[in-house]
Design an enzyme around this catalytic site. Structure first.
Site, PDB file in Angstrom:
ATOM      1  N   ASP A   1       0.881  -1.159   0.000  1.00  0.00           N
ATOM      2  CA  ASP A   1       0.000   0.000   0.000  1.00  0.00           C
ATOM      3  C   ASP A   1       0.924   1.216   0.000  1.00  0.00           C
ATOM      4  O   ASP A   1       2.105   1.110   0.339  1.00  0.00           O
ATOM      5  CB  ASP A   1      -0.878  -0.034   1.259  1.00  0.00           C
ATOM      6  CG  ASP A   1      -1.684   1.235   1.434  1.00  0.00           C
ATOM      7  OD1 ASP A   1      -2.386   1.632   0.485  1.00  0.00           O
ATOM      8  OD2 ASP A   1      -1.591   1.833   2.521  1.00  0.00           O
ATOM      9  N   ARG A   2       0.409   2.376  -0.358  1.00  0.00           N
ATOM     10  CA  ARG A   2       1.244   3.568  -0.373  1.00  0.00           C
ATOM     11  C   ARG A   2       1.088   4.375   0.912  1.00  0.00           C
ATOM     12  O   ARG A   2       1.922   4.310   1.808  1.00  0.00           O
ATOM     13  CB  ARG A   2       0.944   4.436  -1.604  1.00  0.00           C
ATOM     14  CG  ARG A   2       2.035   5.469  -1.864  1.00  0.00           C
ATOM     15  CD  ARG A   2       1.650   6.455  -2.936  1.00  0.00           C
ATOM     16  NE  ARG A   2       0.929   7.573  -2.315  1.00  0.00           N
ATOM     17  CZ  ARG A   2       0.520   8.641  -2.960  1.00  0.00           C
ATOM     18  NH1 ARG A   2       0.705   8.759  -4.252  1.00  0.00           N
ATOM     19  NH2 ARG A   2      -0.116   9.608  -2.335  1.00  0.00           N
ATOM     20  N   ASP A   3       0.021   5.139   1.027  1.00  0.00           N
ATOM     21  CA  ASP A   3      -0.143   6.096   2.125  1.00  0.00           C
ATOM     22  C   ASP A   3      -0.302   5.398   3.465  1.00  0.00           C
ATOM     23  O   ASP A   3      -1.197   4.583   3.654  1.00  0.00           O
ATOM     24  CB  ASP A   3      -1.336   7.014   1.854  1.00  0.00           C
ATOM     25  CG  ASP A   3      -1.161   7.816   0.567  1.00  0.00           C
ATOM     26  OD1 ASP A   3      -0.044   8.274   0.306  1.00  0.00           O
ATOM     27  OD2 ASP A   3      -2.146   7.959  -0.178  1.00  0.00           O
TER      28      ASP A   3
END
Length: 162
Positions: free
Chosen positions: A8-10
């Protein structure tokens, strides 16, 4: 077949706080442990793919161009450590703006696209994220999910990946 770690990023790759939508490279801070984790996993033969919900685009808070600038910044920072992100897939939709889609986590379409495109064995792959929807998406695609806390150092989890 390749083996991969999906991220995942954020909240997983980069730091988030009250400013949840990261729209500028200057606001993008890589979380502690990310670089060391990726080096460790790279040396174990994993490839890396980021799967992210970017609903701020649907909400009109930022544009695809803004997101791409942030992604280019991330890739350039990781490249300084000889870390390559094979692809960054992101969903630009939000269910309150235009209805449901299949690419928004917890659905698994973007993971499934990655599995096919990069010939990835899901049984040898992992997804690290800071939300239950990340793990749900992973499991729908046959990938092992690892749930961390938002902004948590992921290195202890990555050290357990064979």
């Amino acid at each position: 077949m390749n083996k991969a770690v999906f991220f995942d990023r954020d909240g997983t790759i980069n730091y988030v706080n009250e400013k949840y939508y990261i729209t500028k490279p200057n606001d993008f801070i890589i979380n502690d442990g990310v670089i060391d984790s990726m080096k460790l996993l790279r040396d174990k033969g994993y490839i890396f793919i980021i799967i992210s919900n970017q609903s701020g685009i649907a909400k009109g808070l930022y544009t695809i161009v803004d997101a791409e600038k942030v992604h280019d910044f991330l890739k350039s920072e990781l490249a300084k450590n000889n870390i390559e992100i094979k692809e960054i897939y992101y969903c630009t939709h939000h269910p309150d703006v235009g209805g449901k889609c299949l690419c928004r986590k917890p659905d698994s379409l973007l993971i499934e696209k990655s599995l096919a495109r990069f010939q990835i064995d899901p049984e040898q792959s992992y997804f690290i994220g800071d939300a239950v929807r990340d793990v749900e998406a992973a499991e729908k695609a046959g990938v092992k999910g690892i749930l961390i806390k938002q902004n948590e150092n992921m290195l202890p989890y990555c050290q357990k990946i064979p």
